[in-house]
Write an enzyme that holds these catalytic residues in place. Structure first.
Site, short mmCIF file in Angstrom:
data_model
loop_
_atom_site.label_atom_id
_atom_site.label_comp_id
_atom_site.label_asym_id
_atom_site.label_seq_id
_atom_site.Cartn_x
_atom_site.Cartn_y
_atom_site.Cartn_z
N HIS A 280 43.01 36.41 36.59
CA HIS A 280 42.12 36.97 35.58
C HIS A 280 40.95 36.02 35.38
O HIS A 280 41.13 34.83 35.19
CB HIS A 280 42.85 37.17 34.25
CG HIS A 280 41.95 37.77 33.21
ND1 HIS A 280 41.75 39.13 33.09
CD2 HIS A 280 41.15 37.19 32.29
CE1 HIS A 280 40.88 39.35 32.12
NE2 HIS A 280 40.50 38.19 31.62
N ASP B 146 44.91 45.77 21.36
CA ASP B 146 43.80 44.98 21.89
C ASP B 146 42.60 45.87 22.20
O ASP B 146 41.46 45.47 21.98
CB ASP B 146 44.23 44.21 23.15
CG ASP B 146 43.03 43.48 23.74
OD1 ASP B 146 42.49 42.60 23.04
OD2 ASP B 146 42.59 43.82 24.85
N ARG C 18 35.52 43.82 17.93
CA ARG C 18 34.94 42.47 18.03
C ARG C 18 33.58 42.51 18.72
O ARG C 18 32.66 41.78 18.37
CB ARG C 18 35.89 41.55 18.80
CG ARG C 18 37.13 41.16 18.00
CD ARG C 18 38.20 40.56 18.90
NE ARG C 18 37.70 39.46 19.68
CZ ARG C 18 38.13 39.16 20.92
NH1 ARG C 18 39.06 39.89 21.50
NH2 ARG C 18 37.62 38.14 21.56
N SER D 258 43.93 38.28 23.41
CA SER D 258 43.49 39.54 24.03
C SER D 258 43.84 39.55 25.52
O SER D 258 44.46 40.49 26.03
CB SER D 258 41.97 39.67 23.82
OG SER D 258 41.43 40.65 24.66
N LYS E 220 47.57 41.50 27.46
CA LYS E 220 47.52 42.48 28.56
C LYS E 220 48.27 41.97 29.79
O LYS E 220 48.98 42.71 30.46
CB LYS E 220 46.06 42.79 28.91
CG LYS E 220 45.37 43.62 27.84
CD LYS E 220 43.89 43.80 28.09
CE LYS E 220 43.09 42.58 27.76
NZ LYS E 220 41.69 42.72 27.51
N1 URA Z 1 38.29 39.52 28.04
C1 URA Z 1 39.26 40.12 27.32
O1 URA Z 1 40.06 40.89 27.83
N2 URA Z 1 39.32 39.85 26.00
C2 URA Z 1 38.49 39.00 25.38
O2 URA Z 1 38.62 38.80 24.19
C3 URA Z 1 37.48 38.39 26.15
C4 URA Z 1 37.41 38.66 27.50
#
Ligand code: URA
Length: 430
Positions: free
Chosen positions: A84, A163, A170, A185, A189
């Site tokens: 990621h 999220d 946000r 966040s 996931k």
């Molecule tokens: N990527 C995400 O999935 N969440 C965040 O808060 C920032 C970047």
């Protein structure tokens, strides 16, 4: 148990700590709509300003995981390893990386997103390939992981729905850049996805959320701790995002460059980062000292790419779309390029139509910026530095404005930082 959300906001506003049951309640109540957007926005701002301790972040993450389903990859023939990136300009690494790692009998489940603001989204890039589709059912995804070894697709709506709602909020309330909220966040996931290993590419620099190495290290440490505590083998690399990665920013342009890397060519920084991350993803599942470069050179990674694109309806041989209009930006003086600002290039590409301002906006597959020189290169006055691409030429003016201070020149040699600036793993945890 029922709590009063205003009490929670006050606690955080005044620098206090939220109790575990309060966190469980507020995430659940917000997901159900019992806590309003304005209340959650106030709480998110209090968290941004006051921070959260390690136990609060872990509980916040767990509550977001529990808001949805968990995937299960235990039926697969091979171990899973995922990557990621926290997001950057020209960051197309997932495209060559997923098929490259799959060459070595490791399954790569890349649940990806779309671009928002100046950073591009992996799904937007792949959608420039004629026929390719991002939405797969969980069964289709598992079948493709078993048969092809790599899948890049949209995260289903069942994964951490809290999220999804909170991230959108946000994004419109100036509360994205909070380390506890970014870490929870991303990790909610990834943990819900069920990967056995995870390599985080935490970007540092002008084109990243984290502008300083200290901030990025704190984010990396927080995410590695969350993953490790959840039983996911997690490692983070801190990588430079002062300059765009490679020579392209924009959807179809980045697919073209990724295919060049899969064909054994491509810009050296993209190749280097792809190989460094591939080695980390393989080592995380016990495969050490693998010669990943040879799989780019001899076509094995390209074979997996072609099967991966076909499995999702895409035609890997179809020509990629090309913009109807181009405009060249030239060097204003001779010298060595000392700066090519990632944020400026990201905003420029976005203004040309490569990105979206609101999540429902369409993107242009063809829009973006092609770079003809990078920091460290000598240029002559008048030489092309960038070509801007778009189907809507009225966008050129604002894109060029964004690029006004993107470039600096030096008369002497320029010292360049490496791509990898640091590494954080589970060892040495407090
Ligand atoms: N990527 C995400 O999935 N969440 C965040 O808060 C920032 C970047």
């Amino acid at each position: 148990m029922q709590f009063d959300v205003v009490d929670l906001i006050r606690t955080k506003r005044d620098g206090g700590t939220l109790a575990p049951e309060e966190i469980d309640w507020v995430i659940d109540a917000y997901t159900r709509g019992a806590v309003g957007d304005e209340q959650m926005a106030a709480l998110a701002m209090a968290i941004l300003l006051r921070g959260m301790d390690r136990a609060e972040i872990a509980r916040w993450t767990a509550a977001m995981i529990d808001s949805g389903e968990r995937m299960d990859f235990s039926s697969l023939r091979h171990p899973t390893s995922d990557k990621h990136s926290t997001g950057g300009v020209g960051d197309k690494i997932t495209l060559p990386l997923a098929p490259l790692v799959a060459v070595f009998d490791v399954a790569v489940p890349q649940l990806s997103g779309r671009g928002l603001g100046h950073t591009g989204g992996t799904l937007d890039k792949l959608e420039s390939i004629p026929g390719w589709r991002a939405a797969l059912t969980n069964e289709e995804m598992l079948r493709q992981l078993d048969e092809v070894g790599a899948v890049i697709c949209a995260a289903g709506s069942g994964l951490a729905p809290a999220d999804k709602k909170l991230y959108a909020l946000r994004d419109t309330t100036g509360t994205v850049e909070a380390i506890p909220l970014i870490a929870s966040s991303i990790m909610s996931k990834k943990i819900a996805e069920g990967t056995s290993a995870l390599v985080l590419d935490v970007k540092v620099g002008s084109g990243a959320f984290m502008k300083s190495l200290d901030q990025a290290t704190e984010l990396a440490r927080t995410m590695v701790d969350l993953g490790t505590d959840a039983g996911v083998h997690t490692v983070a690399l801190l990588t430079n995002m002062d300059t765009p990665l490679g020579l392209t920013a924009g959807n179809a342009l980045e697919v073209r460059e990724s295919v060049e890397v899969l064909a054994g060519g491509g810009p050296s920084d993209v190749v280097e980062l792809t190989c460094v991350l591939a080695r980390e993803m393989l080592a995380a599942v016990g495969k050490h000292d693998v010669d990943v470069e040879s799989a780019l050179r001899d076509g094995r990674a390209m074979d997996v790419w072609r099967r991966m694109i076909r499995a999702q309806g895409g035609d890997p041989d179809a020509p990629l779309p090309v913009a109807k209009h181009q405009e060249v930006v030239r060097a204003t003086r001779s010298g060595t390029l000392s700066k090519l600002d990632a944020m400026a290039v990201g905003v420029g590409a976005w203004r040309l139509g490569a990105g979206r301002a609101r999540k429902e906006d369409p993107v242009q597959a063809v829009a973006g910026i092609e770079l003809h020189a990078k920091p460290g290169d000598h240029v002559e006055q008048g030489q092309p530095l960038m070509t801007l691409h778009t189907d809507t030429p009225e966008r050129f003016e604002r894109a060029i404005t964004a690029l006004e201070d993107a470039v600096d020149y030096s008369d002497g040699p320029v010292e360049l930082p490496g791509i990898v600036l640091g590494r954080v793993d589970a060892q040495g945890r407090q």
